[in-house]
Design an enzyme around this catalytic site. Structure first.
Site, short mmCIF file in Angstrom:
data_model
loop_
_atom_site.label_atom_id
_atom_site.label_comp_id
_atom_site.label_asym_id
_atom_site.label_seq_id
_atom_site.Cartn_x
_atom_site.Cartn_y
_atom_site.Cartn_z
CB CYS A 19 2.69 12.55 -7.12
SG CYS A 19 3.63 13.88 -6.35
CB ALA A 20 -3.06 11.69 -8.30
N PRO A 46 -1.04 7.74 -12.90
CG PRO A 46 -0.77 5.49 -13.50
CD PRO A 46 0.11 6.43 -12.91
CE LYS A 99 0.61 3.95 -5.18
NZ LYS A 99 1.09 3.55 -6.57
CG ASP A 147 4.81 22.32 -8.33
OD1 ASP A 147 4.96 21.42 -7.29
OD2 ASP A 147 5.64 22.84 -8.69
CB CYS A 155 7.89 2.34 -7.51
SG CYS A 155 8.36 3.76 -8.77
#
Length: 430
Positions: free
Chosen positions: A245-246, A248, A251, A292, A361
């Site tokens: 789930c990289a 924008p 990380k 996915d 988050c």
């Protein structure tokens, strides 16, 4: 105070809107999208502000965001000046919110605020809007010094974290937070500011991001200091790491700058495009895969995985106050279920002795503490690996269980940080 303009001229034609009405109308569309349809503010902006130039687009954004920051307090003022409570989605209430936030928080003169808002209720209760606004203005209405949270949020967070955290959150939402940058290199070009951690810079009063020193050179990227912690817990490395789930890409770029061989997985092509843009600007290498995670799998076991999972995002309310009106219990439960599926898949991809960092988050225990407890029960081959001295910024520490929880009030003396849950897990060696 000008008298209410008539909705139609003597010729039957609608009079032209006063100058400055367009951004107010756009702000109203944004608020309608967020509060009535549950859209994220940033997703609603492009359609709502279509046709506006940069300054007007920025004004529409500022009005909508500030309204969401102060919504309970604005509504309390409106309710104090009406005989019967206006429905939450009434056109009159929405218009009064937009008018009042301008005069009470953004410094707009009252005559300009009401003149540009009355056209928004054309065909509606213009006299009511004008009368309520005038009464509050003449009465010296002010917003309270301590911002109020939505009652359901205050109750929920109070039950989890206590009244002090609720008060800290109310203080934190009162104004946009400082700008945090993560540096690609410790000695790279960057604006002046304070450093809360290695390769970090905090700027309190920043110019537009693209104008700051080092932007064109790709020397840094915008990333809240709390958002930088998950990658910090993987440190430097030369092995294979997967950033799930990289987009924008903050990380991903941290890991690449730390020497990892990075595969960045992202499900949304539009978000993957932004990830490619950030990698191109910084010149950092990573293999981007559009897929996915629930269907995809790596070809071989990995040395490390970073899962900054999709979540309710209630921890980033300082920058995105709309989350307080969208993250209802159903969304939290849905996101927690998705996180569980992603964690279970990722657990099988880590080699023995490898590491898995899970982060959200979110300020909801269902997307943090409860998720960790479930995972450890389902995967006894994993154990929590607490941070070592020096891995975390001063003022942020792991608890006795070894995971990190940042809350409203964390780092408050230096500008605060987003709310995060972060845990590093190690898979037992074979």
């Amino acid at each position: 105070m000008p008298s209410p303009a008539k909705p139609r001229s003597s010729t039957g034609r609608r009079p032209a809107d006063p100058p400055g009405t367009a951004p107010r109308r756009a702000a109203l569309r944004v608020l309608d999208a967020v509060l009535r349809r549950g859209e994220p503010l940033e997703a609603a902006l492009p359609n709502a502000t279509r046709g506006l130039e940069g300054a007007d687009r920025g004004l529409a954004h500022a009005i909508a965001a500030e309204t969401l920051r102060r919504l309970p307090d604005l509504d309390a003022l409106i309710d104090s000046a009406t005989r019967q409570r206006l429905p939450d989605d009434a056109k009159a209430r929405m218009a009064l919110r937009v008018a009042l936030v301008q005069t009470l928080a953004l410094g707009t003169p009252p005559h300009a605020a009401i003149a540009t808002v009355l056209p928004l209720v054309d065909g509606g209760p213009r006299k009511l809007v004008h009368g309520v606004f005038g009464a509050l203005n003449r009465g010296g209405a002010e917003l309270p010094e301590q911002t109020s949270l939505p009652p359901e949020i205050a109750e929920r967070w109070g039950s989890y974290w206590g009244e002090s955290v609720v008060n800290a959150a109310a203080s934190a939402i009162a104004a946009p937070p400082p700008l945090d940058l993560t540096l690609a290199k410790a000695d790279g070009l960057a604006p002046e500011g304070t450093s809360l951690a290695p390769d970090h810079r905090r700027i309190v009063e920043a110019a537009p991001v693209a104008t700051l020193a080092g932007y064109d050179e790709g020397a840094w990227w915008v990333q809240d200091v709390a958002a930088s912690l998950p990658a910090r817990l993987l440190g430097a490395g030369e092995g294979q790491v997967l950033d799930l789930c990289a987009a924008p890409g903050g990380k991903t770029m941290q890991l690449a700058a730390a020497g990892w061989n990075v595969t960045a997985l992202e499900i949304a092509p539009s978000r993957a495009a932004r990830l490619h843009e950030n990698l191109a600007r910084t010149g950092l290498p990573a293999q981007v895969v559009i897929a996915d995670a629930l269907d995809w799998a790596p070809a071989e076991p990995l040395d490390a995985i970073l899962l900054d999972a999709p979540c309710s995002a209630t921890g980033i309310f300082r920058r995105h106050p709309d989350v307080l009106y969208r993250a209802h219990p159903g969304i939290i439960a849905e996101m927690a279920a998705l996180q569980a599926r992603l964690l279970d898949r990722a657990a099988a991809w880590v080699r023995p002795g490898g590491r898995l960092v899970y982060a959200t988050c979110s300020l909801e225990p269902a997307e943090g503490e409860e998720q960790l407890a479930r995972f450890l029960t389902a995967h006894p081959e994993y154990a929590v690996s607490p941070p070592s001295p020096g891995e975390l910024p001063t003022g942020i520490a792991a608890n006795e269980a070894g995971y990190v929880r940042t809350l409203p009030g964390t780092l408050a003396d230096v500008g605060g940080c987003d709310g995060f849950f972060i845990v590093r897990l190690v898979r037992a060696s074979a």
